[in-house]
Design a protein around this motif. Structure first.
Motif, PDB file in Angstrom:
ATOM      1  N   ALA A  42       0.829  -1.221   0.000  1.00 37.58           N
ATOM      2  CA  ALA A  42       0.000   0.000   0.000  1.00 37.58           C
ATOM      3  C   ALA A  42       0.858   1.263   0.000  1.00 37.58           C
ATOM      4  CB  ALA A  42      -0.940  -0.028   1.202  1.00 37.58           C
ATOM      5  N   PHE A 162     -10.407  -9.109  -8.609  1.00 36.58           N
ATOM      6  CA  PHE A 162      -9.132  -9.203  -9.320  1.00 36.58           C
ATOM      7  C   PHE A 162      -8.873 -10.602  -9.866  1.00 36.58           C
ATOM      8  CE2 PHE A 162      -6.502  -5.289  -8.889  1.00 36.58           C
ATOM      9  CZ  PHE A 162      -7.324  -4.541  -8.083  1.00 36.58           C
ATOM     10  N   LYS A 215      14.785  -7.849   9.109  1.00 38.99           N
ATOM     11  CA  LYS A 215      14.067  -9.036   8.619  1.00 38.99           C
ATOM     12  C   LYS A 215      13.978 -10.082   9.719  1.00 38.99           C
ATOM     13  CE  LYS A 215      14.054 -12.185   4.718  1.00 38.99           C
ATOM     14  NZ  LYS A 215      14.766 -12.644   3.549  1.00 38.99           N
ATOM     15  N   ILE A 250       5.664 -17.072   3.731  1.00 43.82           N
ATOM     16  CA  ILE A 250       6.688 -16.542   4.657  1.00 43.82           C
ATOM     17  C   ILE A 250       6.336 -16.961   6.085  1.00 43.82           C
ATOM     18  CG2 ILE A 250       7.737 -14.430   5.590  1.00 43.82           C
ATOM     19  CD1 ILE A 250       7.368 -13.181   2.818  1.00 43.82           C
TER      20      ILE A 250
HETATM   21  C1  LIG Z   1      -2.358  -3.745  -8.075  1.00 40.08           C
HETATM   22  C2  LIG Z   1      -3.081  -3.792  -6.767  1.00 40.08           C
HETATM   23  C3  LIG Z   1      -4.316  -3.182  -6.650  1.00 40.08           C
HETATM   24  C4  LIG Z   1      -5.013  -3.231  -5.441  1.00 40.08           C
HETATM   25  N1  LIG Z   1      -6.214  -2.584  -5.354  1.00 40.08           N
HETATM   26  C5  LIG Z   1      -6.879  -2.601  -4.192  1.00 40.08           C
HETATM   27  C6  LIG Z   1      -8.100  -1.908  -4.059  1.00 40.08           C
HETATM   28  O1  LIG Z   1      -8.560  -1.248  -4.984  1.00 40.08           O
HETATM   29  N2  LIG Z   1      -8.760  -1.970  -2.876  1.00 40.08           N
HETATM   30  C7  LIG Z   1      -8.277  -2.692  -1.824  1.00 40.08           C
HETATM   31  O2  LIG Z   1      -8.927  -2.743  -0.782  1.00 40.08           O
HETATM   32  N3  LIG Z   1      -7.112  -3.356  -1.914  1.00 40.08           N
HETATM   33  C8  LIG Z   1      -6.401  -3.327  -3.069  1.00 40.08           C
HETATM   34  N4  LIG Z   1      -5.211  -3.994  -3.170  1.00 40.08           N
HETATM   35  C9  LIG Z   1      -4.792  -4.852  -2.068  1.00 40.08           C
HETATM   36  C10 LIG Z   1      -4.059  -4.146  -0.958  1.00 40.08           C
HETATM   37  O3  LIG Z   1      -2.966  -3.409  -1.442  1.00 40.08           O
HETATM   38  C11 LIG Z   1      -3.569  -5.256  -0.024  1.00 40.08           C
HETATM   39  O4  LIG Z   1      -4.650  -6.041   0.387  1.00 40.08           O
HETATM   40  C12 LIG Z   1      -2.906  -4.747   1.235  1.00 40.08           C
HETATM   41  O5  LIG Z   1      -1.989  -3.722   0.973  1.00 40.08           O
HETATM   42  C13 LIG Z   1      -2.220  -5.948   1.892  1.00 40.08           C
HETATM   43  O6  LIG Z   1      -1.703  -5.597   3.137  1.00 40.08           O
HETATM   44  P1  LIG Z   1      -0.993  -6.686   4.040  1.00 40.08           P
HETATM   45  O7  LIG Z   1      -0.541  -5.991   5.250  1.00 40.08           O
HETATM   46  O8  LIG Z   1      -1.884  -7.862   4.186  1.00 40.08           O
HETATM   47  O9  LIG Z   1       0.249  -7.227   3.205  1.00 40.08           O
HETATM   48  P2  LIG Z   1       1.638  -6.442   2.680  1.00 40.08           P
HETATM   49  O10 LIG Z   1       1.253  -5.079   2.301  1.00 40.08           O
HETATM   50  O11 LIG Z   1       2.197  -7.346   1.675  1.00 40.08           O
HETATM   51  O12 LIG Z   1       2.502  -6.417   3.994  1.00 40.08           O
HETATM   52  C14 LIG Z   1       3.337  -7.468   4.394  1.00 40.08           C
HETATM   53  C15 LIG Z   1       4.621  -6.852   4.942  1.00 40.08           C
HETATM   54  O13 LIG Z   1       5.419  -7.862   5.560  1.00 40.08           O
HETATM   55  C16 LIG Z   1       6.778  -7.545   5.317  1.00 40.08           C
HETATM   56  N5  LIG Z   1       7.578  -8.766   5.558  1.00 40.08           N
HETATM   57  C17 LIG Z   1       7.561  -9.914   4.847  1.00 40.08           C
HETATM   58  N6  LIG Z   1       8.443 -10.802   5.371  1.00 40.08           N
HETATM   59  C18 LIG Z   1       9.025 -10.210   6.437  1.00 40.08           C
HETATM   60  C19 LIG Z   1      10.018 -10.621   7.388  1.00 40.08           C
HETATM   61  N7  LIG Z   1      10.595 -11.836   7.325  1.00 40.08           N
HETATM   62  N8  LIG Z   1      10.373  -9.746   8.366  1.00 40.08           N
HETATM   63  C20 LIG Z   1       9.800  -8.513   8.450  1.00 40.08           C
HETATM   64  N9  LIG Z   1       8.867  -8.078   7.553  1.00 40.08           N
HETATM   65  C21 LIG Z   1       8.474  -8.911   6.569  1.00 40.08           C
HETATM   66  C22 LIG Z   1       6.762  -7.075   3.869  1.00 40.08           C
HETATM   67  O14 LIG Z   1       7.910  -6.333   3.532  1.00 40.08           O
HETATM   68  C23 LIG Z   1       5.484  -6.231   3.845  1.00 40.08           C
HETATM   69  O15 LIG Z   1       5.731  -4.874   4.132  1.00 40.08           O
HETATM   70  C24 LIG Z   1      -4.476  -3.939  -4.351  1.00 40.08           C
HETATM   71  C25 LIG Z   1      -3.216  -4.531  -4.459  1.00 40.08           C
HETATM   72  C26 LIG Z   1      -2.516  -4.450  -5.648  1.00 40.08           C
HETATM   73  C27 LIG Z   1      -1.155  -5.074  -5.738  1.00 40.08           C
END
Ligand SMILES: Cc1cc2nc3c(=O)[nH]c(=O)nc-3n(C[C@H](O)[C@H](O)[C@H](O)COP(=O)(O)OP(=O)(O)OC[C@H]3O[C@@H](n4cnc5c(N)ncnc54)[C@H](O)[C@@H]3O)c2cc1C
Length: 433
Positions: A42, A162, A215, A250
């Motif tokens: 994000a 998607f 990490k 992971i």
């Molecule tokens: C092209 C695209 C369009 C999208 N459009 C929408 C939309 O219109 N509306 C909507 O609601 N959502 C949308 N999304 C989805 C949204 O971006 C995601 O659902 C959300 O950002 C996911 O958040 P998260 O925290 O689950 O995962 P991530 O954002 O992937 O966070 C996981 C984090 O863990 C960290 N990490 C991994 N391994 C380790 C480790 N060993 N040690 C420390 N840190 C680690 C990573 O670096 C990362 O920062 C879209 C996504 C994409 C790619």
């Protein structure tokens, strides 16, 4: 920082949300993020005065929106006009988005127009949970007769989820996302990076500490209980609770003997969804009316987010295009197709281009509610006391960012509900389909 109550691994939307709710409950919390900045998928990148998300992002009126509002985030931005085109056989036609376009669209017969309007009306009031166990295809074919109405619904549900093929996604979540979209999506000023900034500030204000550029290498578990988090740089943090807000693969890798836990099922059942994303900043639009399009016989989508949000410092228009991908992807072909969509919508765009970003294959979600899923992941890893998962893949019926926030809150709620109780109570909240 030798000992804290809660360690959150991953500083994306799920990790930040989990940290905020843990801190609100009085837990000493630390977020560990391997990148040098928070936000995960994000984040926004500023290029030549234009703000690009990692592909088109809209905030629907679901769990994420409600959560961010509850947390007092300002969420500056606006809802765009819903006036849209459909791309069918290489040509543009208006899609039904209001009464006028419903009556004038050349895509639908009179019968089709009536069916389309009545279906949308029914859907706006429907309890979509009843469709959680059937596929998008089963829902479309069981509820719609007109072939073009079916095509348009496939396109709308593809944009909501998607996911390219209609046989995999469960209809309920996709329909809920469509319901939320129909209530009006929000495009955020300066992109989703602003949202991350606000979440970061909120968390810091509650006393959450952050380790970026760090990490996590493994979780130390002894006697079935979480003891410590180990980082690649040698840092060791003692803790009672770990929230793994990372991808399922992971999470699996970080936990010793994960193959003997539910993490294994969650990793094995996961189906990743990817997209190719082209974002462009244009000095001006050659066709100012043509700002929003759904592919009907092509798996593409285009939106000019600048029609609602402030996304450039110099007035450039920031347009996002998405190619929804199946299993086999070809970065060059996908780019060609997306540029072809821009040629159709904004002829001469190359002369107006100030900057662009192309992401040939980005993970939109690591998993979602699909017909092959054995169980909904999390919130607790039932075999290990103190271990939780969160992330958009740990959906219990929500989609994308809604699943990220909902799963994070489920993890904290479950953690708090079990304090001082027996460990086999861990099974309580497990979301078996
Ligand atoms: C092209 C695209 C369009 C999208 N459009 C929408 C939309 O219109 N509306 C909507 O609601 N959502 C949308 N999304 C989805 C949204 O971006 C995601 O659902 C959300 O950002 C996911 O958040 P998260 O925290 O689950 O995962 P991530 O954002 O992937 O966070 C996981 C984090 O863990 C960290 N990490 C991994 N391994 C380790 C480790 N060993 N040690 C420390 N840190 C680690 C990573 O670096 C990362 O920062 C879209 C996504 C994409 C790619």
């Amino acid at each position: 920082m030798q000992k804290v109550d809660v360690v959150v691994v991953g500083g994306g939307i799920a990790g930040l949300t989990a940290a905020i709710y843990a801190a609100k409950a009085g837990k000493q919390t630390v977020v560990i993020e391997k990148q040098n900045r928070l936000g995960g998928r994000a984040v926004s990148n500023k290029k030549k005065g234009a703000y690009f998300n990692l592909g088109a992002h809209a905030l629907y009126q679901g769990d994420a929106y409600a959560t961010f509002r509850e947390l007092g985030l300002t969420l500056q931005g606006k809802q765009p006009s819903a006036f849209a085109y459909g791309i069918w056989k290489g040509k543009l036609s208006t899609l039904p988005s209001d009464m006028k376009s419903l009556f004038t669209t050349p895509l639908l017969s009179w019968k089709g127009k009536m069916e389309f309007a009545s279906c949308l009306m029914k859907l706006s009031k429907a309890d979509t949970r009843q469709f959680d166990r059937i596929s998008v295809r089963e829902w479309v074919e069981g509820n719609l007769r007109d072939p073009m109405v079916r095509h348009i619904f496939y396109s709308l549900l593809r944009t909501a989820s998607f996911v390219v093929g209609p046989d995999l996604p469960a209809a309920g979540p996709a329909l809920r996302q469509l319901q939320n979209a129909l209530k009006g999506a929000l495009y955020l000023d300066r992109g989703w990076g602003e949202l991350i900034e606000e979440l970061h500030k909120k968390a810091s204000g509650l006393g959450v500490r952050f380790l970026t550029n760090t990490k996590v290498s493994s979780i130390d578990i002894r006697g079935g209980i979480v003891r410590q988090v180990l980082c690649e740089d040698g840092a060791q943090i003692d803790t009672h609770y770990v929230i793994l807000a990372t991808a399922p693969s992971i999470a699996h890798k970080l936990v010793p003997f994960a193959e003997k836990t539910a993490l294994h099922t969650w990793k094995e059942q996961a189906i990743e969804v990817t997209a190719a994303c082209l974002d462009v900043a244009l000095k001006r639009l050659s066709k100012p009316k043509q700002q929003f399009a759904y592919g009907i016989d092509q798996t593409v989508f285009l939106t000019n987010q600048s029609r609602a949000a402030h996304l450039s410092d110099d007035g450039a228009q920031v347009i996002s295009l998405i190619k929804y991908q199946g299993k086999d992807t070809d970065p060059d072909k996908d780019l060609q197709e997306l540029e072809g969509v821009l040629d159709l919508m904004q002829p001469g765009w190359r002369e107006e281009l100030t900057v662009k970003q192309y992401l040939p294959k980005i993970t939109v979600c690591h998993d979602f509610m699909h017909m092959k899923r054995l169980e909904n992941p999390g919130p607790a890893v039932p075999e290990i006391q103190g271990l939780y998962v969160a992330g958009e893949w740990a959906s219990h019926g929500e989609v994308l960012a809604d699943a990220a926030t909902a799963s994070a809150k489920r993890a904290i709620q479950h953690m708090l509900s079990l304090e001082g109780k027996e460990r086999n109570a861990y099974y309580e909240h497990r979301g078996i389909i």
